[in-house]
Design a protein around this motif. Sequence first.
Motif, PDB file in Angstrom:
ATOM      1  N   ARG A 218      35.227  42.523  29.175  1.00  0.00           N
ATOM      2  CA  ARG A 218      34.627  41.768  30.284  1.00  0.00           C
ATOM      3  C   ARG A 218      35.640  40.787  30.880  1.00  0.00           C
ATOM      4  NH1 ARG A 218      28.524  41.178  27.725  1.00  0.00           N
ATOM      5  NH2 ARG A 218      27.690  43.045  28.769  1.00  0.00           N
ATOM      6  N   ALA A 219      36.481  40.217  30.040  1.00  0.00           N
ATOM      7  CA  ALA A 219      37.531  39.339  30.553  1.00  0.00           C
ATOM      8  C   ALA A 219      38.523  40.120  31.408  1.00  0.00           C
ATOM      9  CB  ALA A 219      38.254  38.664  29.387  1.00  0.00           C
ATOM     10  N   ALA A 220      38.875  41.330  30.982  1.00  0.00           N
ATOM     11  CA  ALA A 220      39.780  42.164  31.784  1.00  0.00           C
ATOM     12  C   ALA A 220      39.176  42.456  33.150  1.00  0.00           C
ATOM     13  CB  ALA A 220      40.079  43.470  31.041  1.00  0.00           C
ATOM     14  N   ALA A 221      37.875  42.725  33.177  1.00  0.00           N
ATOM     15  CA  ALA A 221      37.203  42.963  34.454  1.00  0.00           C
ATOM     16  C   ALA A 221      37.229  41.726  35.333  1.00  0.00           C
ATOM     17  CB  ALA A 221      35.765  43.413  34.210  1.00  0.00           C
ATOM     18  N   ARG A 222      37.088  40.549  34.736  1.00  0.00           N
ATOM     19  CA  ARG A 222      37.142  39.310  35.515  1.00  0.00           C
ATOM     20  C   ARG A 222      38.508  39.142  36.176  1.00  0.00           C
ATOM     21  NH1 ARG A 222      35.181  33.763  33.203  1.00  0.00           N
ATOM     22  NH2 ARG A 222      35.662  33.289  35.385  1.00  0.00           N
ATOM     23  N   LEU A 223      39.569  39.450  35.457  1.00  0.00           N
ATOM     24  CA  LEU A 223      40.899  39.352  36.042  1.00  0.00           C
ATOM     25  C   LEU A 223      41.072  40.375  37.157  1.00  0.00           C
ATOM     26  CD1 LEU A 223      41.449  37.612  33.461  1.00  0.00           C
ATOM     27  CD2 LEU A 223      43.726  38.643  33.419  1.00  0.00           C
ATOM     28  N   ALA A 224      40.613  41.592  36.911  1.00  0.00           N
ATOM     29  CA  ALA A 224      40.823  42.674  37.875  1.00  0.00           C
ATOM     30  C   ALA A 224      40.082  42.456  39.179  1.00  0.00           C
ATOM     31  CB  ALA A 224      40.401  44.008  37.254  1.00  0.00           C
ATOM     32  N   THR A 225      38.970  41.725  39.134  1.00  0.00           N
ATOM     33  CA  THR A 225      38.157  41.504  40.332  1.00  0.00           C
ATOM     34  C   THR A 225      38.366  40.125  40.949  1.00  0.00           C
ATOM     35  OG1 THR A 225      36.313  40.709  38.966  1.00  0.00           O
ATOM     36  CG2 THR A 225      36.354  43.065  39.495  1.00  0.00           C
ATOM     37  N   ALA A 226      39.271  39.345  40.382  1.00  0.00           N
ATOM     38  CA  ALA A 226      39.440  37.961  40.827  1.00  0.00           C
ATOM     39  C   ALA A 226      40.006  37.878  42.238  1.00  0.00           C
ATOM     40  CB  ALA A 226      40.354  37.216  39.861  1.00  0.00           C
ATOM     41  N   ALA A 227      39.626  36.831  42.945  1.00  0.00           N
ATOM     42  CA  ALA A 227      40.110  36.606  44.302  1.00  0.00           C
ATOM     43  C   ALA A 227      41.586  36.224  44.285  1.00  0.00           C
ATOM     44  CB  ALA A 227      39.299  35.501  44.964  1.00  0.00           C
ATOM     45  N   PRO A 228      42.334  36.660  45.292  1.00  0.00           N
ATOM     46  CA  PRO A 228      43.745  36.256  45.383  1.00  0.00           C
ATOM     47  C   PRO A 228      43.855  34.737  45.423  1.00  0.00           C
ATOM     48  CG  PRO A 228      43.252  38.001  46.960  1.00  0.00           C
ATOM     49  CD  PRO A 228      41.937  37.552  46.396  1.00  0.00           C
ATOM     50  N   GLY A 229      44.864  34.214  44.755  1.00  0.00           N
ATOM     51  CA  GLY A 229      45.093  32.779  44.752  1.00  0.00           C
ATOM     52  C   GLY A 229      44.468  32.062  43.580  1.00  0.00           C
ATOM     53  N   THR A 230      43.448  32.663  42.951  1.00  0.00           N
ATOM     54  CA  THR A 230      42.916  32.086  41.721  1.00  0.00           C
ATOM     55  C   THR A 230      43.902  32.355  40.596  1.00  0.00           C
ATOM     56  OG1 THR A 230      41.726  34.106  41.136  1.00  0.00           O
ATOM     57  CG2 THR A 230      40.558  32.486  42.501  1.00  0.00           C
ATOM     58  N   GLU A 231      43.751  31.621  39.508  1.00  0.00           N
ATOM     59  CA  GLU A 231      44.643  31.861  38.375  1.00  0.00           C
ATOM     60  C   GLU A 231      44.506  33.288  37.866  1.00  0.00           C
ATOM     61  OE1 GLU A 231      42.648  29.192  38.580  1.00  0.00           O
ATOM     62  OE2 GLU A 231      43.933  27.406  38.405  1.00  0.00           O
ATOM     63  N   GLU A 232      43.252  33.767  37.774  1.00  0.00           N
ATOM     64  CA  GLU A 232      43.037  35.142  37.326  1.00  0.00           C
ATOM     65  C   GLU A 232      43.653  36.138  38.304  1.00  0.00           C
ATOM     66  OE1 GLU A 232      39.109  32.946  36.289  1.00  0.00           O
ATOM     67  OE2 GLU A 232      40.790  32.741  37.674  1.00  0.00           O
ATOM     68  N   GLY A 233      43.455  35.898  39.588  1.00  0.00           N
ATOM     69  CA  GLY A 233      43.997  36.799  40.597  1.00  0.00           C
ATOM     70  C   GLY A 233      45.510  36.819  40.617  1.00  0.00           C
ATOM     71  N   ARG A 234      46.126  35.668  40.389  1.00  0.00           N
ATOM     72  CA  ARG A 234      47.595  35.607  40.381  1.00  0.00           C
ATOM     73  C   ARG A 234      48.172  36.406  39.219  1.00  0.00           C
ATOM     74  NH1 ARG A 234      48.518  29.345  40.326  1.00  0.00           N
ATOM     75  NH2 ARG A 234      50.700  29.955  39.988  1.00  0.00           N
ATOM     76  N   VAL A 235      47.555  36.292  38.044  1.00  0.00           N
ATOM     77  CA  VAL A 235      48.037  37.051  36.898  1.00  0.00           C
ATOM     78  C   VAL A 235      47.826  38.544  37.120  1.00  0.00           C
ATOM     79  CG1 VAL A 235      47.631  37.537  34.450  1.00  0.00           C
ATOM     80  CG2 VAL A 235      47.736  35.166  35.259  1.00  0.00           C
ATOM     81  N   ALA A 236      46.654  38.926  37.617  1.00  0.00           N
ATOM     82  CA  ALA A 236      46.377  40.341  37.857  1.00  0.00           C
ATOM     83  C   ALA A 236      47.353  40.933  38.869  1.00  0.00           C
ATOM     84  CB  ALA A 236      44.934  40.518  38.340  1.00  0.00           C
ATOM     85  N   HIS A 237      47.620  40.199  39.946  1.00  0.00           N
ATOM     86  CA  HIS A 237      48.548  40.690  40.968  1.00  0.00           C
ATOM     87  C   HIS A 237      49.944  40.891  40.388  1.00  0.00           C
ATOM     88  CE1 HIS A 237      50.511  41.136  44.879  1.00  0.00           C
ATOM     89  NE2 HIS A 237      51.399  40.256  44.467  1.00  0.00           N
ATOM     90  N   ALA A 238      50.420  39.934  39.631  1.00  0.00           N
ATOM     91  CA  ALA A 238      51.761  40.037  39.056  1.00  0.00           C
ATOM     92  C   ALA A 238      51.855  41.225  38.105  1.00  0.00           C
ATOM     93  CB  ALA A 238      52.115  38.744  38.332  1.00  0.00           C
ATOM     94  N   MET A 239      50.827  41.432  37.292  1.00  0.00           N
ATOM     95  CA  MET A 239      50.851  42.538  36.342  1.00  0.00           C
ATOM     96  C   MET A 239      50.791  43.885  37.031  1.00  0.00           C
ATOM     97  SD  MET A 239      48.358  41.035  33.323  1.00  0.00           S
ATOM     98  CE  MET A 239      48.521  42.521  32.319  1.00  0.00           C
ATOM     99  N   ARG A 240      49.994  43.984  38.091  1.00  0.00           N
ATOM    100  CA  ARG A 240      49.897  45.247  38.820  1.00  0.00           C
ATOM    101  C   ARG A 240      51.190  45.577  39.558  1.00  0.00           C
ATOM    102  NH1 ARG A 240      44.186  43.268  40.972  1.00  0.00           N
ATOM    103  NH2 ARG A 240      42.750  44.573  39.753  1.00  0.00           N
ATOM    104  N   GLU A 241      51.809  44.562  40.138  1.00  0.00           N
ATOM    105  CA  GLU A 241      53.012  44.792  40.937  1.00  0.00           C
ATOM    106  C   GLU A 241      54.242  45.022  40.073  1.00  0.00           C
ATOM    107  OE1 GLU A 241      53.363  44.992  44.399  1.00  0.00           O
ATOM    108  OE2 GLU A 241      51.181  45.207  44.156  1.00  0.00           O
ATOM    109  N   HIS A 242      54.227  44.531  38.850  1.00  0.00           N
ATOM    110  CA  HIS A 242      55.417  44.613  38.003  1.00  0.00           C
ATOM    111  C   HIS A 242      55.054  45.082  36.591  1.00  0.00           C
ATOM    112  CE1 HIS A 242      57.711  42.521  41.135  1.00  0.00           C
ATOM    113  NE2 HIS A 242      56.645  41.746  41.267  1.00  0.00           N
ATOM    114  N   PRO A 243      54.490  46.290  36.472  1.00  0.00           N
ATOM    115  CA  PRO A 243      54.068  46.757  35.145  1.00  0.00           C
ATOM    116  C   PRO A 243      55.236  46.946  34.179  1.00  0.00           C
ATOM    117  CG  PRO A 243      53.920  48.527  36.757  1.00  0.00           C
ATOM    118  CD  PRO A 243      54.171  47.263  37.527  1.00  0.00           C
TER     119      PRO A 243
END
Length: 342
Positions: A218-243
């Motif tokens: 459920r935490a992974a889903a929260r990161l994956a759906t987070a809005a850009p600019g939130t802490e969760e969204g920033r981490v998800a974006h970085a991980m997706r762009e730089h696997p």
Amino acid sequence: MTQSTTLPPHRTVGDPPAVREPAHVPVAHVVRGGLVEGVHHGSVVVLAADGSVEFQAGDIEAAFYPRSALKPLQAVGLLRAGLPPLDDPSLALVAASHSGEEQHLTAARGILAAGGLTEDELRNVPDLPYDPAVRDEWIRRGLGPTRLAQNCSGKHAAMLLTARARDWHLGDYLDPGHPLQRELAATVEDLTGQGIARVTVDGCGAPLFSVSLLGLTRAAARLATAAPGTEEGRVAHAMREHPEMVSGSGRDVARLVRAVPGLLAKDGFEGVQIAALPDGRAVGVKIADGADRARMPVTAAALAHCGVDAGVLAPFATTPVIGGGAPVGALRAADSLALQAT
């Protein structure tokens, strides 16, 4: 010094998961010459986009240690605690179990340098690079284990940088009672929605928090759906762009992220894997005996329940079993995990 982070008022943290022997079930078969030669037990959960459990096998509610699959949550916690701005590759490294490639070492050095810190201040366990080819080259060069080469050095460098930014003491930043670790624990509880059942020490020396496989997913889903600019969204974006920064060049998790658009994924020692899509569909996998070889075939079977195309998943769904130098079978997910036709 800034004040300690508190949980958002709308988030309720539930009770810790039960501490018990998990009731794992068969999730992967080693098939040789048409016979099941070996069986890996484990647990699997698949979440629908609305967060409900769409499929489960085994024990998804018992307390367990996510190992490095917890790092994306810790990266969010570090941002909440005041981690200074980092570029996306460096932020991806904060959530990484990296291979020890030069790109990883350079980024870890950069995180330390941002706070005027050095490798000597890291408290993770010295190790050789994780990737076998990188490790072999390292040894050929006459190099030994270092804290920077150890696969968790990005997380540890970010912990130090955050402590420096908050004017917290550095030497004991791994103590579970340190204000940094208390902040990270609060974030883990917030993102999973449940209390922490046990705290121990991970392989790298950092505190490791026990939650359930359901809470972690459920935490992974929260990161994956987070809005850009939130802490969760920033981490998800970085991980997706730089696997490749999260794992390494050629690692199976990086290849899976590149193959499935928008996927967020992180593995952990002892057979743990989480993966989540941008709409909130997510999977969590725990292999009971810790066998890494079973992790990806079971993950591929779980992602099929999320609607990921079978052709995309095919390279991850089986691992050849070799006899006499040639394939004579395969390691694959158990039939009980297969997506049933409707």
